[in-house]
Design a protein around this motif. Structure first.
Motif, PDB file in Angstrom:
ATOM      1  N   LEU A 149       0.818  -1.213   0.000  1.00 55.62           N
ATOM      2  CA  LEU A 149       0.000   0.000   0.000  1.00 55.62           C
ATOM      3  C   LEU A 149       0.852   1.263   0.000  1.00 55.62           C
ATOM      4  N   ASP A 150       0.196   2.382  -0.318  1.00 52.27           N
ATOM      5  CA  ASP A 150       0.894   3.662  -0.458  1.00 52.27           C
ATOM      6  C   ASP A 150       0.992   4.377   0.892  1.00 52.27           C
ATOM      7  N   TYR A 151       1.787   3.831   1.773  1.00 54.96           N
ATOM      8  CA  TYR A 151       1.930   4.429   3.102  1.00 54.96           C
ATOM      9  C   TYR A 151       2.535   5.827   3.033  1.00 54.96           C
ATOM     10  N   HIS A 152       3.327   6.078   2.004  1.00 51.00           N
ATOM     11  CA  HIS A 152       3.918   7.416   1.849  1.00 51.00           C
ATOM     12  C   HIS A 152       2.834   8.465   1.591  1.00 51.00           C
ATOM     13  N   THR A 153       1.760   8.051   0.926  1.00 49.90           N
ATOM     14  CA  THR A 153       0.644   8.967   0.700  1.00 49.90           C
ATOM     15  C   THR A 153      -0.118   9.237   1.995  1.00 49.90           C
ATOM     16  N   VAL A 154      -0.254   8.211   2.812  1.00 53.22           N
ATOM     17  CA  VAL A 154      -0.914   8.374   4.115  1.00 53.22           C
ATOM     18  C   VAL A 154      -0.176   9.417   4.949  1.00 53.22           C
ATOM     19  N   ALA A 155       1.145   9.334   4.976  1.00 52.00           N
ATOM     20  CA  ALA A 155       1.942  10.292   5.745  1.00 52.00           C
ATOM     21  C   ALA A 155       1.708  11.716   5.261  1.00 52.00           C
ATOM     22  N   GLU A 156       1.586  11.893   3.964  1.00 55.63           N
ATOM     23  CA  GLU A 156       1.347  13.233   3.424  1.00 55.63           C
ATOM     24  C   GLU A 156      -0.018  13.760   3.837  1.00 55.63           C
TER      25      GLU A 156
END
Length: 631
Positions: free
Chosen positions: A571-578
């Protein structure tokens, strides 16, 4: 049949009745504290409240931060702390508040403090408090509660909170009167830090925290009324309020009470010196307990370097000897313990981490040092046997040992140290070669961790939160200094990452704080990126994303031919952080080695400019940790 009473009989009956009345009145006076209230001061107009007193005690104990989530049961505490410039850090989960307090306690030596509102807020902290107990961290949890007079009557969020924490805490207590707030907190903090440190829980019913007029209104104090029952109710509530606020705000000592830490006696140190002097192949095993106050970490480090005995470091003791100490041995501990003729267990426990003591050679002389009697003797006499056991502080014992043996011109055999160091080099060379192998897909996790190791600066704190990826990191990533490694400890709790990183960054704002996450563990605290953003505590999260609970899958799939509940998605955990105000960076095989190194450097730069970073690193699997335990 006729009955008659003599005057003597009547006198005896009257005397008995009078005696019963006197006893009943005495009990009533005692229970209602009427004599005390005759001389006590009840300031009904005071604008002070119990929350102010709590804040003052915390301030006197050097507390700089309190962690929690807002709630009506604890609002006066948080506001009182704000007025005294104790920084209130509101988080996204109550467990995070305790984890952050735990980190502050470990890194600063000051009691870590968390506050939770009544009922669900308090129950949310149970796992974190158990983790603090097993990690021997002095944490104070302040819990809100229903008013004492309303307990058991169906008040909002009213449960028996003390019953939950008695098995977990060194002290569990509820405060019934405002005048008891200060002495109770002072006692609780001293107990938390004395002996074997651990968590304490102090419950504050809501009526001990608010102003007099607000409490009167909320508990429904009736007017005098006309009926006997109305008058009784009015008197009862009036007496209750007077007891609650009697002598509430008179001047009291608020500073720290003495902390009790047992040190080794001269005779104990001398007996250990005799064993060490006669050894040919000694080994020290140091655990987290060796880093507890009051001995400064640098003093312990200097004593170990002077002794020159090869050391294995675990838990919080990682980093104690720096990155490349000649006496720090990192690999093949099992082999070293089988060959050693003397082993010092310095704050180390013979639990699952030492195979319950089976890794120790039965012919070796074992000196065990631990503050905790139960931990000192765990599995002793069954799977291992000690030559000497000392229920004392580990760090001060080492310092005393070094000072005593230094007078005797002691020197550890350099050939023994060289043998262990050569093994280190051999094993680490193999690990490096292993990192160059192609993973089944995506990046080799060992390669990523080697790049991280090369990227770290000296002023770095490492937080670990995960299973397989973190287990690999423990072999590769080297903390640079004492008190620069945070892991959950023996309880193996997932979800510590956000709280530990938050506490670490607050204690050392100039340090780079890296959290090594497994993708499974990340799910427990990724929302704390919001906390990092709001409170300007930027950290770097390196997520080993293999779309799997790999530590469990490694055993479950071969044993049961099923991956049920083990699989996740990339999953796009980097997007969640943003979404929480951070910066997300995707790292995958297409990046190439040079770009990955640049991404790690970029993450440090962004973080130092005030923004948290999440590196979502897509990794595959290797057989590096084949056979590692998960139960």
């Amino acid at each position: 049949m006729n009955f008659s009473y003599s005057s003597v009989d009547v006198s005896m009956i009257l005397a008995a009745v009078v005696a019963v009345i006197v006893v009943a009145c005495t009990v009533l006076v005692y229970r209602l504290k009427l004599f005390y209230l005759m001389f006590a001061t009840v300031d009904k107009a005071s604008k002070q409240n119990g929350g102010d007193l709590i804040a003052k005690v915390l301030q006197e104990h050097g507390v700089k931060y309190i962690f929690g989530i807002c709630g009506g049961h604890i609002s006066p505490i948080l506001v009182g702390c704000e007025k005294l410039n104790i920084r209130v850090i509101d988080v996204r989960h109550d467990a995070t508040a305790v984890f952050a307090a735990d980190a502050v306690a470990r890194l600063s030596g000051v009691i870590g403090v968390a506050a939770a509102t009544a009922g669900p807020g308090v129950t949310n902290t149970v796992t974190a408090m158990k983790n603090a107990q097993m990690a021997e961290s002095p944490v104070l949890l302040i819990g809100g509660a229903a008013a004492t007079i309303l307990k058991g009557r169906g008040a909002l969020q009213d449960i028996d909170q003390l019953a939950l924490f008695k098995p977990l805490c060194k002290l569990c207590v509820t405060v019934k009167y405002i005048r008891d707030i200060v002495p109770t907190l002072r006692k609780a903090i001293a107990i938390a830090q004395s002996g074997t440190p651990g968590p304490v829980f102090v419950e504050f019913p809501i009526d001990t925290l608010y102003h007099y007029d607000i409490v009167c209104r909320e508990i429904g104090k009736p007017t005098v009324g006309k009926t006997i029952m109305q008058r009784i109710q009015h008197y009862y509530i009036d007496n209750y309020m007077n007891q609650l606020f009697a002598d509430a705000f008179i001047s009291r000592p608020m500073g720290p009470l003495p902390v009790d830490v047992r040190s080794a006696s001269v005779s104990q140190v001398v007996s250990a010196v005799r064993i060490l002097r006669n050894s040919l192949r000694p080994v020290f095993l140091l655990g987290s307990q060796a880093l507890l106050p009051p001995t400064p970490a640098d003093e312990l480090r200097k004593s170990l370097e002077t002794l020159g005995v090869p050391c294995f470091l675990a838990g919080m003791s990682r980093g104690l000897l720096g990155r490349n100490s000649p006496i720090h041995i990192r690999q093949r501990r099992r082999d070293a313990l089988k060959e050693a003729d003397v082993v010092f267990l310095i704050g180390t426990v013979c639990d699952f981490r030492l195979n319950y003591g089976r890794v120790l050679n039965s012919k070796s002389k074992i000196v065990a040092v631990n503050r905790n009697k139960d931990q000192l003797s765990k599995n002793h006499g069954v799977l291992w046997n000690a030559t000497l056991t000392f229920e004392v502080d580990a760090a001060s014992f080492v310092v005393a040992l070094q000072r005593t043996i230094s007078e005797m011109d002691y020197c550890c055999d350099p050939e023994w140290i060289k043998k262990l160091k050569d093994r280190d080099i051999e094993k680490e060379t193999q690990n490096k070669e292993k990192s160059e192998e192609e993973a089944d897909k995506h990046l080799n996790p060992l390669k990523v961790l080697h790049y991280m190791e090369e990227c770290l600066d000296d002023n770095t704190i490492i937080v670990t939160d995960g299973g397989d990826f973190v287990g690999s990191a423990s072999y590769i990533v080297r903390p640079r200094n004492p008190l620069s490694w945070l892991d959950p400890g023996a309880f193996g709790t997932l979800g510590v990452g956000g709280g530990f990183a938050l506490g670490a960054k607050l204690c050392r704002p100039d340090a780079d704080v890296w959290v090594i996450y497994g993708d499974g563990a990340l799910g427990f605290s990724v929302a704390e990126f919001d906390t990092f953003t709001r409170h300007k505590t930027p950290v770097i999260a390196l997520v080993g994303n293999d779309a799997c609970w790999t530590q469990i899958a490694r055993e479950q799939i071969p044993l049961f031919d099923s991956d049920v509940a083990c699989m996740l998605d990339y999953l796009d955990y980097h997007t969640v952080a943003e979404g929480f105000g951070g910066k997300g960076i995707l790292v995958d095989r297409s990046c190439g080695d040079d770009k990955i190194k640049e991404q790690l450097k970029e993450a440090k730069k962004i973080c130092r400019n005030g923004t948290s970073v999440l590196l979502n690193v897509l990794i595959g699997t290797t057989d590096f940790r084949k056979g590692s335990i998960s139960v």
